[in-house]
Design a protein around this motif. Structure first.
Motif, PDB file in Angstrom:
ATOM      1  N   GLU A 203       0.819  -1.105   0.092  1.00 56.21           N
ATOM      2  CA  GLU A 203      -0.011  -0.027  -0.064  1.00 56.21           C
ATOM      3  C   GLU A 203       0.904   1.268  -0.016  1.00 56.21           C
ATOM      4  OE1 GLU A 203      -2.543  -0.227   3.307  1.00 56.21           O
ATOM      5  OE2 GLU A 203      -3.803  -1.957   2.671  1.00 56.21           O
ATOM      6  N   PRO A 204       0.248   2.306  -0.757  1.00 58.28           N
ATOM      7  CA  PRO A 204       1.011   3.736  -0.662  1.00 58.28           C
ATOM      8  C   PRO A 204       1.389   4.067   0.901  1.00 58.28           C
ATOM      9  CG  PRO A 204      -0.636   3.913  -2.141  1.00 58.28           C
ATOM     10  CD  PRO A 204      -0.772   2.639  -1.286  1.00 58.28           C
ATOM     11  N   GLY A 205       2.601   4.388   1.186  1.00 58.21           N
ATOM     12  CA  GLY A 205       3.261   4.875   2.324  1.00 58.21           C
ATOM     13  C   GLY A 205       3.735   3.825   3.119  1.00 58.21           C
ATOM     14  N   ASN A 206       3.537   2.518   2.712  1.00 60.70           N
ATOM     15  CA  ASN A 206       4.361   1.391   3.362  1.00 60.70           C
ATOM     16  C   ASN A 206       5.967   1.590   2.991  1.00 60.70           C
ATOM     17  OD1 ASN A 206       5.401  -0.856   4.400  1.00 60.70           O
ATOM     18  ND2 ASN A 206       4.042  -2.165   3.448  1.00 60.70           N
ATOM     19  N   LEU A 207       6.843   1.814   3.805  1.00 61.79           N
ATOM     20  CA  LEU A 207       8.227   1.968   3.649  1.00 61.79           C
ATOM     21  C   LEU A 207       8.903   0.507   3.733  1.00 61.79           C
ATOM     22  CD1 LEU A 207       9.019   5.679   5.075  1.00 61.79           C
ATOM     23  CD2 LEU A 207       8.593   5.008   2.710  1.00 61.79           C
ATOM     24  N   ARG A 208       8.270  -0.258   4.187  1.00 61.30           N
ATOM     25  CA  ARG A 208       8.946  -1.681   4.444  1.00 61.30           C
ATOM     26  C   ARG A 208       8.302  -2.616   3.380  1.00 61.30           C
ATOM     27  NH1 ARG A 208      10.049  -2.025  10.901  1.00 61.30           N
ATOM     28  NH2 ARG A 208      11.021   0.076  11.099  1.00 61.30           N
ATOM     29  N   TRP A 209       8.132  -2.102   2.164  1.00 65.18           N
ATOM     30  CA  TRP A 209       7.616  -2.963   1.198  1.00 65.18           C
ATOM     31  C   TRP A 209       8.611  -4.057   0.711  1.00 65.18           C
ATOM     32  CZ3 TRP A 209      10.354  -2.703  -3.241  1.00 65.18           C
ATOM     33  CH2 TRP A 209      11.160  -1.568  -3.226  1.00 65.18           C
ATOM     34  N   GLN A 210       9.812  -3.698   0.625  1.00 62.26           N
ATOM     35  CA  GLN A 210      10.817  -4.897   0.237  1.00 62.26           C
ATOM     36  C   GLN A 210      10.535  -6.251   1.056  1.00 62.26           C
ATOM     37  OE1 GLN A 210      14.817  -3.783   0.473  1.00 62.26           O
ATOM     38  NE2 GLN A 210      14.703  -2.711   2.377  1.00 62.26           N
ATOM     39  N   HIS A 211      10.293  -5.971   2.363  1.00 61.20           N
ATOM     40  CA  HIS A 211      10.192  -7.249   3.225  1.00 61.20           C
ATOM     41  C   HIS A 211       9.143  -8.116   2.716  1.00 61.20           C
ATOM     42  CE1 HIS A 211      11.083  -9.405   6.672  1.00 61.20           C
ATOM     43  NE2 HIS A 211       9.970  -9.472   7.024  1.00 61.20           N
ATOM     44  N   LEU A 212       7.959  -7.572   2.065  1.00 63.95           N
ATOM     45  CA  LEU A 212       6.738  -8.106   1.687  1.00 63.95           C
ATOM     46  C   LEU A 212       7.397  -9.242   0.734  1.00 63.95           C
ATOM     47  CD1 LEU A 212       3.875  -5.429   1.651  1.00 63.95           C
ATOM     48  CD2 LEU A 212       4.431  -7.086   3.188  1.00 63.95           C
ATOM     49  N   VAL A 213       8.198  -8.546  -0.348  1.00 61.93           N
ATOM     50  CA  VAL A 213       8.759  -9.452  -1.487  1.00 61.93           C
ATOM     51  C   VAL A 213       9.345 -10.518  -0.868  1.00 61.93           C
ATOM     52  CG1 VAL A 213       9.704  -9.316  -3.596  1.00 61.93           C
ATOM     53  CG2 VAL A 213       8.448  -7.311  -3.089  1.00 61.93           C
ATOM     54  N   ASP A 214      10.400 -10.150  -0.282  1.00 63.39           N
ATOM     55  CA  ASP A 214      11.647 -11.215   0.407  1.00 63.39           C
ATOM     56  C   ASP A 214      11.712 -10.840   1.734  1.00 63.39           C
ATOM     57  OD1 ASP A 214      13.405 -12.959   0.558  1.00 63.39           O
ATOM     58  OD2 ASP A 214      14.722 -12.123  -0.957  1.00 63.39           O
ATOM     59  N   PRO A 215      11.119 -11.897   2.586  1.00 63.83           N
ATOM     60  CA  PRO A 215      11.041 -12.035   3.927  1.00 63.83           C
ATOM     61  C   PRO A 215      12.801 -11.781   4.467  1.00 63.83           C
ATOM     62  CG  PRO A 215       9.386 -13.418   3.427  1.00 63.83           C
ATOM     63  CD  PRO A 215      10.233 -13.002   2.238  1.00 63.83           C
ATOM     64  N   SER A 216      13.528 -12.327   3.705  1.00 59.55           N
ATOM     65  CA  SER A 216      14.909 -12.418   3.953  1.00 59.55           C
ATOM     66  C   SER A 216      15.723 -11.039   4.047  1.00 59.55           C
ATOM     67  CB  SER A 216      15.809 -13.177   2.951  1.00 59.55           C
ATOM     68  OG  SER A 216      15.924 -12.730   1.919  1.00 59.55           O
ATOM     69  N   LEU A 217      15.099 -10.118   3.158  1.00 61.45           N
ATOM     70  CA  LEU A 217      15.471  -8.545   3.268  1.00 61.45           C
ATOM     71  C   LEU A 217      15.187  -7.951   4.392  1.00 61.45           C
ATOM     72  CD1 LEU A 217      14.258  -7.556  -0.434  1.00 61.45           C
ATOM     73  CD2 LEU A 217      16.741  -8.368   0.173  1.00 61.45           C
ATOM     74  N   PRO A 218      15.949  -6.832   4.908  1.00 67.87           N
ATOM     75  CA  PRO A 218      15.755  -6.197   5.963  1.00 67.87           C
ATOM     76  C   PRO A 218      14.313  -5.749   6.256  1.00 67.87           C
ATOM     77  CG  PRO A 218      17.900  -5.421   5.063  1.00 67.87           C
ATOM     78  CD  PRO A 218      17.104  -6.195   4.025  1.00 67.87           C
ATOM     79  N   ASP A 219      13.824  -5.583   7.481  1.00 70.84           N
ATOM     80  CA  ASP A 219      12.639  -5.277   7.597  1.00 70.84           C
ATOM     81  C   ASP A 219      12.591  -3.670   8.277  1.00 70.84           C
ATOM     82  OD1 ASP A 219       9.677  -4.836   8.275  1.00 70.84           O
ATOM     83  OD2 ASP A 219       9.695  -6.174  10.181  1.00 70.84           O
ATOM     84  N   LYS A 220      12.983  -2.912   7.264  1.00 69.83           N
ATOM     85  CA  LYS A 220      13.199  -1.466   7.805  1.00 69.83           C
ATOM     86  C   LYS A 220      12.822  -0.497   6.643  1.00 69.83           C
ATOM     87  CE  LYS A 220      18.099  -1.356   6.120  1.00 69.83           C
ATOM     88  NZ  LYS A 220      19.487  -1.161   6.558  1.00 69.83           N
ATOM     89  N   ASP A 221      12.570   0.784   6.919  1.00 69.10           N
ATOM     90  CA  ASP A 221      12.155   1.514   5.759  1.00 69.10           C
ATOM     91  C   ASP A 221      12.908   1.605   4.632  1.00 69.10           C
ATOM     92  OD1 ASP A 221      10.326   1.979   7.691  1.00 69.10           O
ATOM     93  OD2 ASP A 221      10.723   4.224   8.005  1.00 69.10           O
ATOM     94  N   PHE A 222      12.716   1.549   3.432  1.00 68.05           N
ATOM     95  CA  PHE A 222      13.264   1.661   2.408  1.00 68.05           C
ATOM     96  C   PHE A 222      13.517   3.205   1.796  1.00 68.05           C
ATOM     97  CE2 PHE A 222      13.831   1.993  -2.454  1.00 68.05           C
ATOM     98  CZ  PHE A 222      14.624   0.957  -2.632  1.00 68.05           C
ATOM     99  N   GLY A 223      14.760   3.255   1.394  1.00 64.70           N
ATOM    100  CA  GLY A 223      15.091   4.586   0.838  1.00 64.70           C
ATOM    101  C   GLY A 223      16.432   4.428  -0.086  1.00 64.70           C
ATOM    102  N   TRP A 224      16.327   5.658  -0.917  1.00 63.70           N
ATOM    103  CA  TRP A 224      17.550   6.044  -1.866  1.00 63.70           C
ATOM    104  C   TRP A 224      18.461   6.875  -1.621  1.00 63.70           C
ATOM    105  CZ3 TRP A 224      17.694   1.921  -5.367  1.00 63.70           C
ATOM    106  CH2 TRP A 224      18.521   2.025  -6.330  1.00 63.70           C
ATOM    107  N   ILE A 225      19.713   6.587  -1.854  1.00 68.74           N
ATOM    108  CA  ILE A 225      20.733   7.681  -1.491  1.00 68.74           C
ATOM    109  C   ILE A 225      20.644   8.596  -2.571  1.00 68.74           C
ATOM    110  CG2 ILE A 225      23.162   8.050  -1.011  1.00 68.74           C
ATOM    111  CD1 ILE A 225      23.217   5.344   0.188  1.00 68.74           C
ATOM    112  N   ALA A 226      20.644   9.942  -2.346  1.00 71.47           N
ATOM    113  CA  ALA A 226      20.596  11.169  -3.459  1.00 71.47           C
ATOM    114  C   ALA A 226      22.176  11.385  -3.637  1.00 71.47           C
ATOM    115  CB  ALA A 226      19.906  12.375  -2.811  1.00 71.47           C
ATOM    116  N   ALA A 227      22.387  12.383  -4.482  1.00 73.16           N
ATOM    117  CA  ALA A 227      23.844  12.840  -5.012  1.00 73.16           C
ATOM    118  C   ALA A 227      24.461  13.360  -3.757  1.00 73.16           C
ATOM    119  CB  ALA A 227      23.623  13.661  -6.360  1.00 73.16           C
ATOM    120  N   ASP A 228      23.684  14.175  -3.006  1.00 72.38           N
ATOM    121  CA  ASP A 228      24.329  14.920  -1.795  1.00 72.38           C
ATOM    122  C   ASP A 228      24.482  13.861  -0.835  1.00 72.38           C
ATOM    123  OD1 ASP A 228      21.774  14.685  -0.947  1.00 72.38           O
ATOM    124  OD2 ASP A 228      21.285  16.672  -0.607  1.00 72.38           O
ATOM    125  N   ASN A 229      24.138  12.688  -0.890  1.00 69.28           N
ATOM    126  CA  ASN A 229      24.306  11.611   0.147  1.00 69.28           C
ATOM    127  C   ASN A 229      23.354  11.715   1.086  1.00 69.28           C
ATOM    128  OD1 ASN A 229      26.198   9.409   0.630  1.00 69.28           O
ATOM    129  ND2 ASN A 229      26.781  10.293   2.419  1.00 69.28           N
TER     130      ASN A 229
END
Length: 230
Positions: free
Chosen positions: A155-181
């Motif tokens: 669902e929109p707003g769920n930042l732990r979506w990667q854990h739904l796909v693969d339970p072996s992945l970290p159960d933590k908020d997903f984020g992407w590193i920008a150019a400014d780190n």
């Protein structure tokens, strides 16, 4: 060197590289005892990364020397070319060759296209890197996000979506590193849009480069005029 030999300076510019210094000597440790060959060193200042390639710069130096004088390349860096060539007494080099515009090739446009693609892109006001490895990572994450939405109903707003796909992945908020780190949190839907933005960034430059390569001639300012690029 032999005072009877006339070596004209290669100082000059042809719009792509500027020859800021030229020097030569009669011997080289790799060629002991050779007196009819000269080692030349050209210090260059590339005016555009799109044409500051080894093959292009060597071609310019060959044109200034004359193909019959060129012998071999000894070393090449971004700022200097060392080469072996042949001269005879009373011989001279036409420095004017460096002032003649050289034709732009499609390969030069491709170089500038790839350079601009790798510079990164803006997504929702944030600048992200887009080197080849970055684009590969983005594409993989977009596929994962697509599975999270279409198969696992993330669902929109769920930042732990990667854990739904693969339970072996970290159960933590997903984020992407920008150019400014900095890190931008992304739910699966945002990651999908981000992936498409990266794809559009690349495709826009590919089509812009295609238009340039179909031009006859290719504009001399293709690498510096922002009007040709997205």
């Amino acid at each position: 060197m032999n005072e009877n030999w006339e070596i004209l300076s290669l100082r000059g510019t042809n719009g792509y590289i500027e020859v800021v210094e030229y020097g030569c000597q009669l011997s080289h440790p790799d060629y002991p005892g050779v007196t009819d060959r000269t080692v030349g060193t050209v210090t260059i200042s590339p005016l555009s990364e799109a044409v500051a390639t080894r093959d292009t710069i060597v071609a310019y130096v060959k044109a200034a020397l004359g193909e019959d004088r060129w012998q071999d390349i000894l070393a090449f860096t971004e700022q200097q070319l060392s080469f072996l060539f042949t001269l005879e007494q009373g011989d001279s080099i036409d420095a004017g060759q460096f002032n003649e515009p050289k034709p732009i090739t499609p390969a030069m446009v491709d170089f500038e296209r790839d350079r601009r693609i790798a510079l990164g892109f803006l997504f929702e006001g944030v600048h992200y890197q887009s080197r080849p490895e970055d684009r590969e990572n983005i594409d993989g994450a977009k596929s994962l996000a697509t599975d999270a939405v279409t198969i696992h109903n993330a669902e929109p707003g769920n930042l732990r979506w990667q854990h739904l796909v693969d339970p072996s992945l970290p159960d933590k908020d997903f984020g992407w590193i920008a150019a400014d780190n900095s890190v931008t949190p992304m739910d699966a839907q945002t990651m999908m849009r981000f992936g498409y933005a990266a794809l559009n960034h690349k495709q826009a430059h590919i089509f812009a480069a295609r238009v340039l390569k179909l031009s006859d001639p290719i504009p001399a300012d293709f690498a510096t005029n922002e009007a040709y690029w997205p």
